[in-house]
Design an enzyme around this catalytic site. Structure first.
Site, short mmCIF file in Angstrom:
data_model
loop_
_atom_site.label_atom_id
_atom_site.label_comp_id
_atom_site.label_asym_id
_atom_site.label_seq_id
_atom_site.Cartn_x
_atom_site.Cartn_y
_atom_site.Cartn_z
CG HIS A 82 -29.77 111.05 109.46
ND1 HIS A 82 -29.70 111.20 108.09
CD2 HIS A 82 -28.54 111.35 109.92
CE1 HIS A 82 -28.47 111.58 107.75
NE2 HIS A 82 -27.75 111.68 108.85
CG ASP A 161 -24.62 118.10 105.13
OD1 ASP A 161 -24.00 118.41 106.17
OD2 ASP A 161 -24.86 116.93 104.82
NE ARG A 168 -19.03 118.57 110.83
CZ ARG A 168 -20.09 117.76 110.93
NH1 ARG A 168 -20.97 117.68 109.96
NH2 ARG A 168 -20.27 117.04 112.02
CB SER A 183 -24.51 117.89 109.36
OG SER A 183 -24.44 116.79 108.48
CE LYS A 187 -27.12 114.36 105.87
NZ LYS A 187 -25.99 115.07 106.46
#
Ligand code: URA
Length: 431
Positions: A82, A161, A168, A183, A187
């Site tokens: 990520h 999320d 957001r 967040s 995930k």
């Protein structure tokens, strides 16, 4: 429990317990807690912060909002990757197929554009037919058949999320360490891999502009992941200039394909090889770092990474011919070149503004996501620290709607400049 009281508690600097955060997340996902209430709580959390316990409880409540992927039937040691978000950061499009080609199983849940940063899903959806909303069964099936899948948060997978992320984006509550950590880790935990590699961006194009803040984010990501039984490794990398040259969905997919087929900018190649090699190490496929780099480089140069990308696209309904013929990607017809007005060196004072300019050209103003034009964006014709002469092309804008040029041009005027001494170009890989 009353949601109004929870909002007031955080507004006044109070600390939540586990039950309160479970109530908040469950209520928001089920619709009992409204968008305005959640927006108010997010702003309170942004301003007052969440301590490490609250961040862990929030993350766990978000994971529990949907299903969790069970990867016990998948071979090997899956590794997820990520990025905390950047400008022109298309590394995932290269790294995931490359690591998969080297033998790593890669289950990846991604997000859409957030703030001034691009989103992997928006990029992939510039490929005709590509479908990011996979069911859990489809996700696992693809991991078994192809070895990698990139999917969205859905009603099944971390719906909290998906909803909070969108809110957001509209409420200027993105750049918060606990909210980013919850967040990302929610995930990753839902995606099923126990090994997570996170590219923590640092600089004016990242949510954390300073190295100190990026280190803190890396520490919180590692700690929250650890609490959920995940092994998290972080690489802190520079985001004071775009990664590569292209910023914008289809343009970035083109550049990623270029990289997978042996071309592309050197920085994108360097970072992608480094990240994929770390994933190979984390999967336990090759123990020594140099060996992992050699394996990944071989997969890149032999075209196995490109072949894997084709398989991933085809499995998700996309037109995989784009890998051999990137011109199939739709690129906006309008072009405008911004040229240097003096001699000197190209400086990027605010890389985030370049992301904003690209978003403006695509018709997506921050937080207002109507239909976005995935064919729009910009290409850096000169890079940070390049010597330039008056009249040299610096940036080429790609647009379909001429009316967006003025606002994009204004953002670019704030983002870049030509300066009389060569600006510092930080190393790509910081820590
Ligand atoms: N990436 C995410 O998935 N979430 C964030 O909040 C920021 C970057």
């Amino acid at each position: 429990m009353i949601s109004y009281e929870l909002i007031a508690k955080k507004r006044d600097g109070g600390r939540h317990d586990r039950q309160e955060l479970e109530f908040l997340i469950d209520g928001f996902v089920s619709g009992r807690i409204t968008d305005p209430q959640m927006a108010a709580w997010l702003m309170a959390a942004y301003l007052r912060g969440l301590d490490s316990r609250e961040t862990a409880y929030l993350t766990e409540a978000m994971v529990a909002s949907g299903k969790t992927v069970d990867l016990s039937g998948v071979d090997g040691e899956p590794v997820d990757k990520h990025s905390t978000g950047g400008v022109g950061d298309k590394a995932t499009l290269v790294v995931v197929p490359l690591a998969a080609a080297a033998g790593v199983t890669v289950p990846k849940l991604s997000g859409r554009a957030l703030g001034h940063t691009g989103g992997t899903l928006d990029k992939l959806e510039s490929i005709s037919g590509f479908r990011a909303g996979l069911s859990v069964a489809e996700f696992v099936g693809q991991l078994k058949s192809v070895g990698a899948a990139i999917a969205a948060q859905t009603a099944d997978l971390v719906p909290a999320d998906k909803k909070i992320y969108a809110l957001r984006d509209q409420t200027a509550t993105v750049a918060s360490i606990p909210l980013i950590a919850a967040s990302i880790i929610s995930k990753k935990a839902a995606g099923g891999a126990k090994n997570i590699l996170i590219d923590v961006k640092t600089g004016s194009g990242a949510f954390m502009p300073t190295l100190a803040e990026s280190r803190e984010l890396a520490a919180v990501l590692t700690e929250v992941g650890d609490g959920l039984g995940l092994k998290v490794r972080c690489l802190i990398t520079d985001m004071s200039r775009p990664l590569g040259r292209a910023v914008g969905n289809a343009l970035e997919v083109k550049e990623a394909i270029d990289c997978l087929t042996g071309g592309g900018p050197a920085d994108l190649r360097e970072l992608s090889v480094r990240l994929a090699a770390l994933m190979v190490e984390m999967a336990g496929l090759v123990a020594d770092p140099d060996g992992a780099v050699r394996l990944v480089t071989k997969c890149l140069d032999s075209g196995q990474g490109a072949q894997k990308f084709k398989e991933m696209i085809a499995a998700q309904g996309g037109d995989s011919r784009v890998v051999d013929s990137p011109d199939l990607l739709s690129v906006a017809p309008g072009r405008r070149v911004i040229a240097a007005e003096s001699d000197g060196w190209l400086n990027i004072a605010d890389c985030g503004r370049l992301g904003l300019a690209s978003a403006v050209l695509a018709g997506g103003h921050l937080g207002e996501k109507g239909q976005i034009d995935r064919s729009a964006g910009l290409v850096m014709l000169a890079k940070l620290g390049d010597p330039v002469k008056t009249g040299d092309p610096l940036i080429e804008l790609y647009y379909s709607d001429k009316d967006r040029l003025e606002a994009a041009g204004a953002a670019i005027a704030e983002a870049i400049g030509v300066v009389s001494a060569r600006p510092e170009v930080r190393p790509l890989i910081r820590e």
